[in-house]
Design a protein around this motif. Structure first.
Motif, mmCIF file in Angstrom:
data_model
loop_
_atom_site.group_PDB
_atom_site.id
_atom_site.type_symbol
_atom_site.label_atom_id
_atom_site.label_comp_id
_atom_site.label_asym_id
_atom_site.label_seq_id
_atom_site.Cartn_x
_atom_site.Cartn_y
_atom_site.Cartn_z
ATOM 1 N N TYR A 196 0.822 -1.215 0.000
ATOM 2 C CA TYR A 196 0.000 0.000 0.000
ATOM 3 C C TYR A 196 0.856 1.265 0.000
ATOM 4 O O TYR A 196 0.594 2.206 -0.746
ATOM 5 N N TYR A 197 1.897 1.295 0.815
ATOM 6 C CA TYR A 197 2.705 2.508 0.946
ATOM 7 C C TYR A 197 3.825 2.586 -0.091
ATOM 8 O O TYR A 197 4.113 3.637 -0.631
ATOM 9 N N GLY A 198 4.475 1.429 -0.356
ATOM 10 C CA GLY A 198 5.581 1.436 -1.299
ATOM 11 C C GLY A 198 6.769 2.225 -0.768
ATOM 12 O O GLY A 198 6.900 2.487 0.441
ATOM 13 N N GLY A 199 7.655 2.631 -1.668
ATOM 14 C CA GLY A 199 8.772 3.477 -1.293
ATOM 15 C C GLY A 199 9.748 2.806 -0.345
ATOM 16 O O GLY A 199 10.073 1.616 -0.467
ATOM 17 N N ILE A 200 10.230 3.588 0.626
ATOM 18 C CA ILE A 200 11.244 3.094 1.561
ATOM 19 C C ILE A 200 10.699 1.946 2.406
ATOM 20 O O ILE A 200 11.390 0.963 2.675
ATOM 21 N N ILE A 201 9.437 2.060 2.835
ATOM 22 C CA ILE A 201 8.831 0.993 3.654
ATOM 23 C C ILE A 201 8.789 -0.308 2.877
ATOM 24 O O ILE A 201 9.121 -1.380 3.388
ATOM 25 N N ASP A 202 8.390 -0.222 1.609
ATOM 26 C CA ASP A 202 8.334 -1.411 0.763
ATOM 27 C C ASP A 202 9.723 -2.027 0.608
ATOM 28 O O ASP A 202 9.898 -3.245 0.719
ATOM 29 N N LEU A 204 12.326 -1.765 2.585
ATOM 30 C CA LEU A 204 12.795 -2.317 3.850
ATOM 31 C C LEU A 204 12.166 -3.679 4.129
ATOM 32 O O LEU A 204 12.862 -4.644 4.488
ATOM 33 N N ILE A 205 10.844 -3.788 3.949
ATOM 34 C CA ILE A 205 10.163 -5.056 4.206
ATOM 35 C C ILE A 205 10.590 -6.118 3.210
ATOM 36 O O ILE A 205 10.834 -7.287 3.580
ATOM 37 N N GLN A 206 10.715 -5.762 1.940
ATOM 38 C CA GLN A 206 11.092 -6.748 0.932
ATOM 39 C C GLN A 206 12.521 -7.229 1.110
ATOM 40 O O GLN A 206 12.834 -8.404 0.889
ATOM 41 N N ARG A 207 13.443 -6.350 1.514
ATOM 42 C CA ARG A 207 14.823 -6.796 1.742
ATOM 43 C C ARG A 207 14.876 -7.727 2.952
ATOM 44 O O ARG A 207 15.640 -8.697 2.964
ATOM 45 N N THR A 208 14.054 -7.436 3.970
ATOM 46 C CA THR A 208 13.991 -8.337 5.124
ATOM 47 C C THR A 208 13.488 -9.711 4.715
ATOM 48 O O THR A 208 14.018 -10.745 5.153
ATOM 49 N N ILE A 209 12.462 -9.732 3.868
ATOM 50 C CA ILE A 209 11.928 -11.004 3.392
ATOM 51 C C ILE A 209 12.983 -11.773 2.597
ATOM 52 O O ILE A 209 13.146 -12.994 2.755
ATOM 53 N N GLU A 210 13.725 -11.068 1.750
ATOM 54 C CA GLU A 210 14.750 -11.733 0.953
ATOM 55 C C GLU A 210 15.853 -12.320 1.827
ATOM 56 O O GLU A 210 16.363 -13.418 1.556
ATOM 57 N N ILE A 211 16.224 -11.613 2.885
ATOM 58 C CA ILE A 211 17.248 -12.139 3.797
ATOM 59 C C ILE A 211 16.749 -13.403 4.483
ATOM 60 O O ILE A 211 17.466 -14.407 4.578
ATOM 61 N N LEU A 212 15.494 -13.380 4.977
ATOM 62 C CA LEU A 212 14.945 -14.556 5.659
ATOM 63 C C LEU A 212 14.802 -15.741 4.717
ATOM 64 O O LEU A 212 15.070 -16.886 5.087
#
Length: 377
Positions: A196-202, A204-212
């Motif tokens: 929904y928000y995209g940008g920096i929040i998106d 940050l969350i996507q990089r965390t998911i990729e690391i996990l």
């Protein structure tokens, strides 16, 4: 010319049309999937067994008999031959114990002259149902209290394998359900916020998911489980394992929710809600998330088998749930070596319970996933 029709006659000629909602369309599509319907029945049955484990189990999970160790499964017979003829008499035959004078190995020889009656809804060992009601009613068991009736044999301590497998159903199936519930909460919230928000929040969350997702799952689970203190009580360990499984299992659902939200946030109803002054969190929870409810249900159903397998693997390796907790993985620890399997192959029965539950949930999830799009041919 015919006489003019009255308003009542014209109303009677109007066709009645019923508009099916989304859930009706899903049900009509799902019930055509026979394998998914059967799997749904099996899944419901497993959760009923988990809910009423004390009633379904002939004995308690910790009941043992030192005189009846490694007893092979006793075959249930419905007909008994007597001098007067055959009669309906559900029973199991007794056995005689023979000890090898050299190796001191005990073997059980079937003795057809001994018959222990087996009945339904019999009185047996008392128990606390959900910690509220004191009962002694068991679905199946020895008709005479105290008779050695072990339909799936016993383990090295003389504990009934059938009863322990039934009690293991409660723990293993609930770990999957609770774990997926926590994963659902994390996946929908974080995935929804990301899309929904995209940008920096998106990012940050996507990089965390990729690391996990880049970390190897089993070693990560082993490392986190090893951090659980051995002095913790079983209940705390149970919730800790559930949380550990949830912290890793939310990533797939979060990405699916993110992709869906990216396409939904430009829809007219979302724009209208935003212009109407609705708060952003309320738009996500009340307007966007319900539009993909059917897909979320299908995804959750497919995720539960993974949670069950993960708990079974951790407990089997000895770093998950530990005795006295009874789960399918804990029970399979008894069959960790070839000698145990050769001596008592019936100890692998909890493994068949795992296979049955996982297959049923997968077939159910496939059917729900296909039915989630009722317009698909």
């Amino acid at each position: 010319m015919s006489a003019a029709s009255t308003p009542a006659q014209e109303g009677a000629q109007i066709e009645t049309r019923v508009v099916a909602n989304q859930w009706q369309l899903i049900w009509w599509k799902f019930r055509k999937h026979r394998l998914a319907m059967i799997a749904g029945g099996v899944t419901i049955f497993l959760y009923v067994v988990a809910l009423f484990a004390e009633i379904f189990a002939p004995y308690s999970a910790g009941a043992y008999s030192a005189a009846h160790t490694f007893i092979p499964p006793q075959r249930l017979k419905l007909i008994q031959q007597t001098d007067a003829g055959a009669r309906f008499y559900p029973h199991v035959n007794g056995f005689q114990v023979k000890v090898d004078p050299e190796s001191y190995k005990r073997t059980y020889v079937l003795d057809e002259s001994i018959a222990y009656p087996v009945g339904l809804f019999v009185r047996g060992e008392a128990y606390q149902l959900w910690g509220l009601f004191t009962l002694d009613l068991h679905l199946i068991g020895a008709a005479q209290f105290g008779d050695p009736v072990y339909l799936l044999g016993t383990d090295r301590l003389g504990r009934d394998v059938l009863s322990r497998t039934i009690f293991g159903t409660r723990v293993s199936m609930s770990v999957g359900l609770v774990g997926v519930g926590l994963s659902l909460l994390l996946g929908v919230i974080l995935g929804g916020v990301s899309g929904y928000y995209g940008g920096i929040i998106d990012n940050l969350i996507q990089r965390t998911i990729e690391i996990l997702r880049s970390l190897p799952t089993i070693p990560l689970w082993m490392g986190l489980s090893a951090a659980i203190p051995l002095t913790w009580p079983p209940t705390r360990v149970y919730f800790a394992i559930t949380v550990l499984l949830s912290l890793i299992g939310w990533t797939t659902l979060a990405r699916e929710v993110r992709g869906r939200f990216l396409s939904l946030k430009t829809e007219d109803f979302v724009i209208a809600a935003r212009l109407d002054g609705v708060r952003e969190l309320q738009i996500i929870v009340r307007h966007m998330a319900p539009s993909m409810t059917s897909h979320i249900i299908a995804s959750v159903t497919l995720a539960i088998p993974g949670m069950i397998l993960a708990e079974t693997a951790l407990s089997f390796l000895g770093i998950g749930l530990r005795p006295p907790v009874v789960s399918w993985g804990v029970l399979l620890q008894e069959a960790q070596n070839v000698r145990s399997i050769a001596t008592a192959p019936w100890l692998l029965f909890p493994g068949f319970a795992v296979v049955t539950a996982v297959l049923a949930m997968n077939f159910l999830g496939d059917g729900l996933r296909d039915a989630a799009d009722p317009y698909q041919a």
